[in-house]
Design a protein around this motif. Structure first.
Motif, mmCIF file in Angstrom:
data_model
loop_
_atom_site.group_PDB
_atom_site.id
_atom_site.type_symbol
_atom_site.label_atom_id
_atom_site.label_comp_id
_atom_site.label_asym_id
_atom_site.label_seq_id
_atom_site.Cartn_x
_atom_site.Cartn_y
_atom_site.Cartn_z
ATOM 1 N N MET A 167 -15.830 5.283 23.997
ATOM 2 C CA MET A 167 -14.939 4.365 23.131
ATOM 3 C C MET A 167 -15.715 4.358 21.720
ATOM 4 O O MET A 167 -16.917 4.077 21.892
ATOM 5 N N ARG A 168 -14.989 4.356 20.620
ATOM 6 C CA ARG A 168 -15.777 4.299 19.399
ATOM 7 C C ARG A 168 -14.672 3.537 18.268
ATOM 8 O O ARG A 168 -13.443 3.557 18.822
ATOM 9 N N ILE A 169 -15.041 2.948 17.383
ATOM 10 C CA ILE A 169 -14.167 2.488 16.208
ATOM 11 C C ILE A 169 -14.069 3.653 15.421
ATOM 12 O O ILE A 169 -14.705 4.171 14.593
ATOM 13 N N ALA A 170 -12.338 3.760 15.126
ATOM 14 C CA ALA A 170 -12.191 4.582 14.098
ATOM 15 C C ALA A 170 -11.525 4.201 13.176
ATOM 16 O O ALA A 170 -11.404 4.720 11.977
ATOM 17 N N LEU A 171 -10.913 2.762 13.232
ATOM 18 C CA LEU A 171 -10.132 2.350 12.360
ATOM 19 C C LEU A 171 -10.301 0.682 12.227
ATOM 20 O O LEU A 171 -10.161 0.301 13.532
ATOM 21 N N THR A 172 -10.411 0.175 11.325
ATOM 22 C CA THR A 172 -10.392 -1.332 10.968
ATOM 23 C C THR A 172 -9.538 -1.497 10.049
ATOM 24 O O THR A 172 -9.373 -0.718 8.977
ATOM 25 N N PRO A 192 -15.798 5.610 10.363
ATOM 26 C CA PRO A 192 -14.367 4.874 10.760
ATOM 27 C C PRO A 192 -13.745 4.642 9.203
ATOM 28 O O PRO A 192 -14.509 4.535 7.994
ATOM 29 N N GLU A 193 -12.365 4.358 8.958
ATOM 30 C CA GLU A 193 -11.535 4.076 8.249
ATOM 31 C C GLU A 193 -11.286 2.821 7.908
ATOM 32 O O GLU A 193 -11.215 2.126 8.997
ATOM 33 N N LEU A 194 -10.956 2.153 6.855
ATOM 34 C CA LEU A 194 -10.688 1.027 6.577
ATOM 35 C C LEU A 194 -9.378 0.819 5.877
ATOM 36 O O LEU A 194 -9.011 1.478 4.932
ATOM 37 N N LEU A 195 -8.435 0.257 6.695
ATOM 38 C CA LEU A 195 -6.873 0.583 6.444
ATOM 39 C C LEU A 195 -6.750 -0.691 5.444
ATOM 40 O O LEU A 195 -7.018 -1.987 5.701
#
Length: 133
Positions: free
Chosen positions: A1-6, A52-55
């Motif tokens: 598991m990884r952080i892709a978007l916040t 990771p992307e920042l929305l």
């Protein structure tokens, strides 16, 4: 598991895109229309373009406003970004008109500072200290 978007809730997505790209230095990743006044709008760090992307998410939901207002009133940052040198980054950002609500502060394991993103949020920058061992 990884952080892709916040995400961060923003008052105005276009204003936020300008601030996060032209002031902070992030790069636009996605800009996909989702209706009349909303976009799937993300930015990434140029240091990690595949990271990771920042929305930049519209803050139209009433719960978002109450949440953000409470955080700002208490001086609590909504997000944190890592930097190598908080003092240097503060000077760079000040030169671009960024207003800090907390000056660089040594908190033991890190140096932190907090600024207003002009879009309804406080953002913290932090540089972890390394210890020789």
């Amino acid at each position: 598991m990884r952080i892709a978007l916040t995400s961060v809730f923003v008052d105005d997505q276009r204003k936020a895109l300008d601030f996060y790209t032209n002031v902070l230095g992030f790069e636009k990743r996605h800009d996909i229309p989702l209706g009349e006044q909303a976009w799937w709008l993300t930015v990434v760090s140029p240091e990690s373009p595949d990271g990771p992307e920042l929305l930049l998410e519209p803050a139209g939901h009433p719960a978002a406003k109450a949440y953000r207002d409470a955080l700002v009133a208490d001086g609590i940052p909504l997000a944190q970004f890592a930097v190598d040198d908080v003092y240097a980054e503060c000077e760079r950002l000040r030169g671009r008109g960024v207003e800090f609500t907390q000056e660089p502060t040594d908190v033991g394991a890190a140096v932190i500072a907090v600024f207003d993103d002009t879009c309804g949020n406080l953002i913290q920058i932090a540089a972890e200290k390394t210890t020789a061992g």
